[in-house]
Design an enzyme around this catalytic site. Structure first.
Site, PDB file in Angstrom:
ATOM      1  NE  ARG A  33      -3.859   0.517   1.922  1.00 58.90           N
ATOM      2  CZ  ARG A  33      -5.058   0.515   2.486  1.00 58.90           C
ATOM      3  NH1 ARG A  33      -5.281   1.157   3.601  1.00 58.90           N
ATOM      4  NH2 ARG A  33      -6.061  -0.144   1.925  1.00 58.90           N
ATOM      5  CG  HIS A  46      -8.431   0.000  -2.855  1.00 57.24           C
ATOM      6  ND1 HIS A  46      -7.608  -1.066  -2.524  1.00 57.24           N
ATOM      7  CD2 HIS A  46      -9.118   0.308  -1.718  1.00 57.24           C
ATOM      8  CE1 HIS A  46      -7.795  -1.363  -1.246  1.00 57.24           C
ATOM      9  NE2 HIS A  46      -8.701  -0.560  -0.741  1.00 57.24           N
ATOM     10  CD  GLN A  95     -12.852  -2.404  -0.613  1.00 60.86           C
ATOM     11  OE1 GLN A  95     -12.027  -2.326   0.276  1.00 60.86           O
ATOM     12  NE2 GLN A  95     -14.010  -3.039  -0.454  1.00 60.86           N
ATOM     13  CG  ASP A 126     -13.638   5.973  -0.748  1.00 68.70           C
ATOM     14  OD1 ASP A 126     -13.583   5.786   0.482  1.00 68.70           O
ATOM     15  OD2 ASP A 126     -12.639   5.883  -1.495  1.00 68.70           O
ATOM     16  CB  CYS A 135     -13.925   0.674   0.115  1.00 71.38           C
ATOM     17  SG  CYS A 135     -13.294   2.340   0.329  1.00 71.38           S
ATOM     18  NE  ARG A 193      -9.689  -5.642   0.195  1.00 70.50           N
ATOM     19  CZ  ARG A 193      -8.991  -4.626   0.708  1.00 70.50           C
ATOM     20  NH1 ARG A 193      -9.612  -3.581   1.225  1.00 70.50           N
ATOM     21  NH2 ARG A 193      -7.659  -4.622   0.659  1.00 70.50           N
TER      22      ARG A 193
END
Ligand code: CP
Ligand code: NVA
Length: 313
Positions: free
Chosen positions: A111, A138, A141, A227, A267, A295
């Site tokens: 990340r 991402h 996700q 988000d 998410c 996930r």
């Protein structure tokens, strides 16, 4: 006479479009098998003796726990590094970090900030590299989100996903998924926060449609998703974003524009009262807890695939 065995080329998952449609559909199928094993307490140790290194240059709850728990459930081991507790925080080049780590482990999840930083790591890695979130994408996700949609409603092909809010890493990845899997993406973002044309090119209007009014974007949608208004790394813009995004809160009026059986996803982490109202995220249409759990299941399928290829059930 000796024969040379050619090693299979390393596969990375740096963005959603690194895999083709057939491979994504395989992963979604395999994640179902893996999740069923998990729910039935059936051991699934396909990565026994393999080691995952995780590198976090930004904070995480879900990504950390889902990769770590997932790798243990596959029979493997995990090493966790952050910028602060590794030499990355003291300016060791990312290329050198990649060379070293990838001689000692079997697979790496990172990340980080710019996608280009992740790509530099992957270029010097001897082992598969997974994007655990960058400023631009991402992909793990979105894999989980699509798995969750299918789990609740069946195939996502031909459906409409409404993205309400920031044109961020999640939004860019939704677009890649829509192009690959054949669903429609409606996006509504405030002026100045829409997707950058340099990154998306000219998407097919049958796949991608932008709306200035978020209510219109939600009209007829099968899934409404949003988000945080300020992603990690953009905290300096917090105040300006709070003002700009005030009308981009997914509330029950917005959900009412979507189809009656529409799902809500986020998410996480979420800010109730900002990008989503509490009654929506905590309401009947919300599947955010399944989404978070999934996930782990899709990433187990992904790690297996990158290390072992496609497996029979
Ligand atoms: N959704 C997600 O990636 O969560 P974390 O930031 O907690 O990992
Ligand atoms: N867009 C958010 C997602 C967090 C999981 C961020 O990048 O901070």
């Amino acid at each position: 006479m000796s024969t040379t065995v050619q090693a299979a080329p390393i596969r990375h998952f740096l963005q959603f479009s690194d895999l083709n449609k057939e491979e994504i559909l395989y992963l979604l199928h395999r994640a179902r098998v893996i999740k069923d094993h998990f729910k039935n307490y059936q051991p699934h140790h396909t990565l026994h003796d393999r080691t995952l290194a995780m590198v976090f240059e930004k904070a995480s709850t879900r990504t950390r726990v889902s990769f770590e728990a997932g790798m243990y459930q596959l029979g493997g081991e995990v090493i966790n590094l952050t910028a602060n507790d590794s030499q990355l925080g003291r300016s060791e080049p990312i290329e050198d970090t990649a060379r070293v780590i990838s001689r000692m482990v079997d697979i790496v999840m990172i990340r980080t900030f710019e996608q280009s930083r992740l790509e530099r790591f992957a270029e010097f890695s001897r082992v598969p590299v997974i994007n655990g979130l960058t400023n631009e994408y991402h992909p793990c996700q979105i894999l989980a989100d699509i798995f969750t949609y299918i789990e609740h409603r069946g195939s996502i092909a031909g459906k409409t996903v409404a993205w309400v809010g920031d044109g961020n890493n999640m939004a860019y990845t939704w677009l890649q998924a829509a192009e690959l899997l054949g669903f429609k993406l409606h996006i509504s973002a405030p002026q100045g926060y829409t997707l950058d044309q340099n990154l998306i090119g000219t998407p097919d209007p049958a796949v991608f449609q932008e709306f200035t009014d978020p209510m219109e974007a939600c009209r007829g949608a099968d899934l409404v998703t949003t988000d945080v208004w300020t992603s990690m790394g953009f905290e300096d813009e917090n105040e300006a974003r709070r003002k700009a995004f005030a009308d981009w809160c997914v509330d029950s009026d917005m959900m009412a524009e979507a189809n009656a059986d529409a799902l809500f996803m986020h998410c996480l982490p979420a800010h109730r009262g900002e990008e989503v109202s509490a009654d929506v995220i905590d309401g009947d249409q919300s599947v955010v807890w399944d989404e978070a759990e999934n996930r782990m299941h899709v990433q187990k399928a992904l790690m297996e695939f990158l290390l072992l290829g496609q497996l029979d059930d």
